[in-house]
Design an enzyme around this catalytic site. Sequence first.
Site, PDB file in Angstrom:
ATOM      1  N   ASP A 119      -7.194   5.403  47.525  1.00 58.16           N
ATOM      2  CA  ASP A 119      -6.515   4.162  47.877  1.00 58.16           C
ATOM      3  C   ASP A 119      -6.944   3.035  46.931  1.00 58.16           C
ATOM      4  O   ASP A 119      -8.107   2.941  46.541  1.00 58.16           O
ATOM      5  CB  ASP A 119      -6.910   3.802  49.325  1.00 58.16           C
ATOM      6  CG  ASP A 119      -6.104   2.660  49.901  1.00 58.16           C
ATOM      7  OD1 ASP A 119      -4.878   2.772  49.959  1.00 58.16           O
ATOM      8  OD2 ASP A 119      -6.715   1.639  50.299  1.00 58.16           O
ATOM      9  N   GLU A 169      -3.853   5.747  43.606  1.00 52.84           N
ATOM     10  CA  GLU A 169      -2.790   4.765  43.846  1.00 52.84           C
ATOM     11  C   GLU A 169      -2.908   3.689  42.771  1.00 52.84           C
ATOM     12  O   GLU A 169      -3.826   2.872  42.804  1.00 52.84           O
ATOM     13  CB  GLU A 169      -2.956   4.141  45.239  1.00 52.84           C
ATOM     14  CG  GLU A 169      -1.821   3.209  45.584  1.00 52.84           C
ATOM     15  CD  GLU A 169      -2.120   2.196  46.681  1.00 52.84           C
ATOM     16  OE1 GLU A 169      -1.173   1.658  47.257  1.00 52.84           O
ATOM     17  OE2 GLU A 169      -3.317   1.940  46.943  1.00 52.84           O
TER      18      GLU A 169
HETATM   19  C1  NOJ Z   1      -2.681   0.968  50.040  1.00 56.95           C
HETATM   20  C2  NOJ Z   1      -2.198   1.694  51.253  1.00 56.95           C
HETATM   21  O1  NOJ Z   1      -1.192   2.597  50.867  1.00 56.95           O
HETATM   22  C3  NOJ Z   1      -1.714   0.633  52.208  1.00 56.95           C
HETATM   23  O2  NOJ Z   1      -1.013   1.188  53.287  1.00 56.95           O
HETATM   24  C4  NOJ Z   1      -2.901  -0.172  52.659  1.00 56.95           C
HETATM   25  O3  NOJ Z   1      -2.478  -1.218  53.501  1.00 56.95           O
HETATM   26  C5  NOJ Z   1      -3.644  -0.775  51.460  1.00 56.95           C
HETATM   27  N1  NOJ Z   1      -3.815   0.168  50.407  1.00 56.95           N
HETATM   28  C6  NOJ Z   1      -5.005  -1.261  51.859  1.00 56.95           C
HETATM   29  O4  NOJ Z   1      -5.858  -0.184  52.092  1.00 56.95           O
END
Ligand code: NOJ
Length: 529
Positions: free
Chosen positions: A213, A274
């Site tokens: 993440d 991500e």
């Molecule tokens: C990316 C995640 O995909 C999202 O859903 C989340 O709110 C943020 N990161 C914070 O962790």
Amino acid sequence: MRRTAEPEGDDPAPLWWQRAVFYQIYVRSFADSDGDGVGDLEGIRSRLGYLELLGVDALWLTPFFRSPMADHGYDVSDPRAVDPLFGDLAAFDRLVAEAHGHGIKVTIDVVPNHTSDEHPWFRAALLAPPNSRERSRYVFRDGRGPDGSVPPNNWPSVFGGPAWTRVHDGQWYLHLFSPRQPDLNWDNSEVRADLVETLRFWLDRGVDGFRVDVADGMAKPQGLPDMPEYLLSIDRSATHSPADPRFDADEVHEIHRLIRKVADEYPGSMAVGEIWVETDEQFARYVRPDELHLGFNFTLTTTDFDADAVRRAIDHSLEAVSRSPSPATWTLSNHDVDRHVTRYGGGSQGLRRARAMALVQLGLPGVVYLYNGEELGLPNVSLPDWALQDPLWERTGHTDRGRDGSRVPLPWEGSSVPFGFSAGKPWLPVPEEWAGLTVETQLEDPESMLSLYRHALELRKTHAGFGGTELEWYGAPPGCFAYRRKGGGLICALNTSGGPVPLPPGEVLLASGPLDGTDLPPETAVWLV
Ligand code: NOJ
């Protein structure tokens, strides 16, 4: 054209993740086994037969760790425990073992940028004085101005409002997301050691990999410089420009090297990050040989249904990995963006376009990430105010409705809400109109979106046309494109123009909609060999 390091000829067989189709399970919304209205691990286990039938290779499970659920699990208070809402470690072990029995790999989220404010470390930090060991695991700073009442810098939080919250003794702590998600200090060796422990903990339990993440956000630049004023007015989705000091600091790559070292201790495991960056050059740095195995490239989630724009997005995604051993990744939707049926116009038009884009993405070389429900053609749901739960709604003073509309529970079977998702009241309301979109209905209909995905996934796995890693473009009429897989010979043609165009020569393998003699109708894609 590009050549990845994916082996061909005498090279060893590709690793499982190098051409896998992953299926993202938003755990809250997939299947609920205990009637509390929230999806859980046993629910997923009960649907493994469906996932095998669909034909996916691997799962990505969104966070199921202990959490007060301020951001639905992306606020973790214990990264090595299962939240009781979702089950327990025994349920997780059963799920992994059975998924493997079905030939499906299991990958899970890790959330290294921040913890929950209920993590024991953060609780201890609030009780400890400034400059203490407890505070040094997070990003605490004194404020500006004569009495320190101005935040340490001008950074906004991604969820709205300032990225800083003040505590009882006057110091401020950083949170790129909600105040309930304090950012960790990645210069701190305890923070690094804790992530290593978490990775090993889950790898030892048999997971096949991780989704990292906020993979571009963990490290913060020295001195925490202000954000340029002109960026402050930009919408949240567009703020990952190279000039944004909150993301993509050079030091973040050391963290990816650390993660890679741990993964290398477990042959066959992988990590995907991500990465919301703007340029191909920025992206490329994350997939260097000693960093992430894969990076999410989100260009298709921000591209309209327009052949030229889609072709540009594909070229950029390929270019971004062209000097890396990493294959490209393709994704049309996830739990953070509007579902693509809706982005493409909704209704029958949105569905037609989504069917066409399914063939475009599944025809491409590399890795595909599907988002649960896209195989059913689910649209976003316009939820009433009372139902909204995403912290974005409150944090933006009710101006951004947030992401709940793409997170509505899946319709499985039957004719009344919530269509087999739960024996109780689902955590978000499921629309009555989804009666026609259930898995049960679509399995029986050869023309359904689900049948299209099943057929496409089977061909992708078994047909020689999908071999090789290189792509070439053919000439095509305006508003259309055609690419060909150089290694295997598959041709994929897309028509986004307003009228029919002649089909390219070849034998039709699969079409996203009815073909018209020798023509490819508008809003249609076709696979040929
Ligand atoms: C990316 C995640 O995909 C999202 O859903 C989340 O709110 C943020 N990161 C914070 O962790």
